[in-house]
Design a protein around this motif. Structure first.
Motif, PDB file in Angstrom:
ATOM      1  N   LEU A  76       0.769  -1.163  -0.083  1.00 53.13           N
ATOM      2  CA  LEU A  76      -0.054  -0.086  -0.028  1.00 53.13           C
ATOM      3  C   LEU A  76       0.959   1.186  -0.123  1.00 53.13           C
ATOM      4  O   LEU A  76       0.479   2.396   0.124  1.00 53.13           O
ATOM      5  N   TYR A  77       2.140   1.027  -0.546  1.00 49.43           N
ATOM      6  CA  TYR A  77       3.202   2.300  -0.364  1.00 49.43           C
ATOM      7  C   TYR A  77       2.698   3.496  -1.190  1.00 49.43           C
ATOM      8  O   TYR A  77       3.217   4.601  -1.133  1.00 49.43           O
ATOM      9  N   PRO A  78       1.764   3.249  -2.309  1.00 49.24           N
ATOM     10  CA  PRO A  78       1.503   4.429  -3.050  1.00 49.24           C
ATOM     11  C   PRO A  78       0.705   5.449  -2.368  1.00 49.24           C
ATOM     12  O   PRO A  78       0.864   6.700  -2.637  1.00 49.24           O
ATOM     13  N   PHE A  79       0.199   5.265  -1.207  1.00 48.30           N
ATOM     14  CA  PHE A  79      -0.351   6.301  -0.189  1.00 48.30           C
ATOM     15  C   PHE A  79       0.522   7.217   0.136  1.00 48.30           C
ATOM     16  O   PHE A  79       0.324   8.309   0.052  1.00 48.30           O
ATOM     17  N   SER A  80       1.832   6.612   0.816  1.00 50.21           N
ATOM     18  CA  SER A  80       2.797   7.281   1.142  1.00 50.21           C
ATOM     19  C   SER A  80       3.654   8.189   0.257  1.00 50.21           C
ATOM     20  O   SER A  80       3.897   9.501   0.371  1.00 50.21           O
ATOM     21  N   ASN A 119       5.991   9.653  -8.907  1.00 47.60           N
ATOM     22  CA  ASN A 119       5.412   8.620 -10.124  1.00 47.60           C
ATOM     23  C   ASN A 119       6.307   7.854 -10.840  1.00 47.60           C
ATOM     24  O   ASN A 119       5.988   6.908 -11.102  1.00 47.60           O
ATOM     25  N   ASP A 120       7.506   8.133 -10.850  1.00 43.40           N
ATOM     26  CA  ASP A 120       8.692   7.357 -11.617  1.00 43.40           C
ATOM     27  C   ASP A 120       9.054   6.301 -10.575  1.00 43.40           C
ATOM     28  O   ASP A 120       9.177   5.097 -11.145  1.00 43.40           O
ATOM     29  N   ARG A 126       6.047  -1.015 -10.280  1.00 49.69           N
ATOM     30  CA  ARG A 126       5.338  -1.754 -10.733  1.00 49.69           C
ATOM     31  C   ARG A 126       5.721  -2.893 -11.785  1.00 49.69           C
ATOM     32  O   ARG A 126       5.305  -4.044 -11.710  1.00 49.69           O
ATOM     33  N   ARG A 127       6.802  -2.452 -12.365  1.00 45.69           N
ATOM     34  CA  ARG A 127       7.613  -3.300 -13.243  1.00 45.69           C
ATOM     35  C   ARG A 127       8.302  -4.593 -12.254  1.00 45.69           C
ATOM     36  O   ARG A 127       8.389  -5.706 -12.666  1.00 45.69           O
ATOM     37  N   LEU A 128       8.689  -4.162 -11.218  1.00 43.23           N
ATOM     38  CA  LEU A 128       9.295  -4.867 -10.152  1.00 43.23           C
ATOM     39  C   LEU A 128       8.261  -6.047  -9.851  1.00 43.23           C
ATOM     40  O   LEU A 128       8.554  -7.270  -9.789  1.00 43.23           O
ATOM     41  N   LEU A 129       6.960  -5.627  -9.792  1.00 41.34           N
ATOM     42  CA  LEU A 129       5.784  -6.535  -9.151  1.00 41.34           C
ATOM     43  C   LEU A 129       5.548  -7.318 -10.302  1.00 41.34           C
ATOM     44  O   LEU A 129       5.231  -8.487 -10.100  1.00 41.34           O
ATOM     45  N   ASP A 130       5.424  -6.631 -11.577  1.00 40.01           N
ATOM     46  CA  ASP A 130       5.306  -7.743 -12.837  1.00 40.01           C
ATOM     47  C   ASP A 130       6.238  -8.923 -12.816  1.00 40.01           C
ATOM     48  O   ASP A 130       5.918  -9.942 -13.114  1.00 40.01           O
ATOM     49  N   GLU A 153      20.507  -0.614  -8.605  1.00 38.83           N
ATOM     50  CA  GLU A 153      20.359  -0.066  -9.727  1.00 38.83           C
ATOM     51  C   GLU A 153      20.110   1.605  -9.738  1.00 38.83           C
ATOM     52  O   GLU A 153      20.431   2.271 -10.520  1.00 38.83           O
ATOM     53  N   THR A 154      19.458   1.816  -8.658  1.00 36.00           N
ATOM     54  CA  THR A 154      18.743   3.243  -8.519  1.00 36.00           C
ATOM     55  C   THR A 154      19.561   4.053  -7.755  1.00 36.00           C
ATOM     56  O   THR A 154      19.848   5.325  -7.947  1.00 36.00           O
TER      57      THR A 154
END
Length: 328
Positions: A76-80, A119-120, A126-130, A153-154
């Motif tokens: 649920l991290y998108p809220f933060s 957003n980035d 999302r790619r990591l979860l895919d 990588e980041t």
């Protein structure tokens, strides 16, 4: 051909089911045995009101500085991230501000310190979860290798220098719990290990993380996610701003989601991209209302007329920016 592609997908899915069954049949009992002592301590602390005495003092580096806390989030991290996006766009974050983070809350702090668009970061996660969707049990009972690769990588090679004194990674000892604060990072690998340890939640990860204590390789302890300890003895009262995905109680004064039921099961399951965007938007809106109230002209005076030191520190840490102001 399309027939060949369908055959490949069916074969991959069969392999996935077989590997998942093996993982759950073999690794799940081992993981349960590893985490069981810690879960027993959680129960004891709840029943006997903090037997074994949890550490609730903050590190010395926090004295007199604005303190912002990002609690654990699970998926649920998108809220933060939405809260973080509003803060980065609307306020200048003073260089003296100290960020405390548990588990997924570290992602928000990394956005701030890296000046990375939330957003980035959401898109990269999302790619990591895919990718994780093809792992046995969708990454449950794993070793968080996907997160480790993303961090490697980041994060710039010298990022640990910037993070030292700005980020405090909060972890718990295995199996006795309590809080341990990590605010000094001698290398990038030490920082990455600390973040990984903070994300090691029982069953989501199959084991705790071995970390050096006091910078000594020869003195190491097993650490894991501090979410359980923070649920028993919340850090919120020691912070100037607390962002929580899981409200402690109805009317929690921390910055929390509204109109969205947060549960441990929900946090363990990946969100759809659409739902993640909705949750991020909620974070932006809630942060806008909450911070406008907390940072108002008379917010540093309590209802009884006494001086509110916490609100005064928060005003120092978050200053509304003009359109041409950049992050500090």
């Amino acid at each position: 051909t399309s027939v060949g592609q369908r055959g490949t997908m069916v074969a991959r899915r069969v392999v996935w089911w077989i590997s998942t069954a093996i993982l759950l049949g073999v690794c799940l009992p081992i993981s349960v045995c590893i985490w069981l002592p810690a879960m027993g301590v959680v129960l004891l602390r709840l029943l006997f009101l903090q037997c074994l005495g949890a550490l609730t003092q903050l590190p010395d580096c926090a004295k007199g500085r604005p303190r912002i806390f990002f609690d654990g989030t699970g998926h649920l991290y998108p809220f933060s991230l939405g809260v973080t996006a509003h803060m980065m766009e609307t306020y200048t974050l003073h260089s003296s501000t100290l960020f405390f983070a548990i588990s997924g809350g570290n992602l928000s702090v990394l956005c701030i310190l890296l000046n990375l668009s939330p957003n980035d970061l959401l898109e990269s996660q999302r790619r990591l979860l895919d990718d994780a969707s093809w792992l046995p049990a969708m990454g449950l009972l794993g070793n968080l290798e996907g997160l480790r690769v993303w961090l490697e990588e980041t994060l710039p090679l010298d990022f640990h220098i910037k993070a030292t004194g700005r980020l405090v990674v909060v972890v718990s000892y295995w199996p006795t719990l309590g809080f341990h604060y990590i605010s000094e990072f001698s290398s990038r690998s030490v920082l990455i290990d600390a973040i990984i340890a903070s994300c090691r939640f029982p069953i989501l990860s199959w084991r705790p993380q071995l970390l050096p204590i006091g910078g000594s390789f020869f003195k190491q302890c097993l650490m894991f996610d501090a979410g359980f300890q923070n649920g028993i003895t919340p850090l919120d009262e020691l912070m100037d701003l607390s962002i929580r995905t899981f409200p402690r109680f109805p009317g929690d004064p921390s910055l929390t989601p509204t109109g969205f039921q947060t549960t441990l099961i929900g946090a363990a399951l990946p969100l759809t991209h659409h739902r993640a965007k909705e949750l991020m938007g909620m974070g932006r809106r809630n942060a806008s209302r909450y911070l406008a109230s907390r940072l108002g002209p008379h917010s540093d005076t309590k209802s009884n007329g006494k001086y509110d030191e916490s609100a005064s520190r928060l005003k120092l840490g978050l200053r509304r920016r003009s359109s041409d102001t950049s992050n500090s």
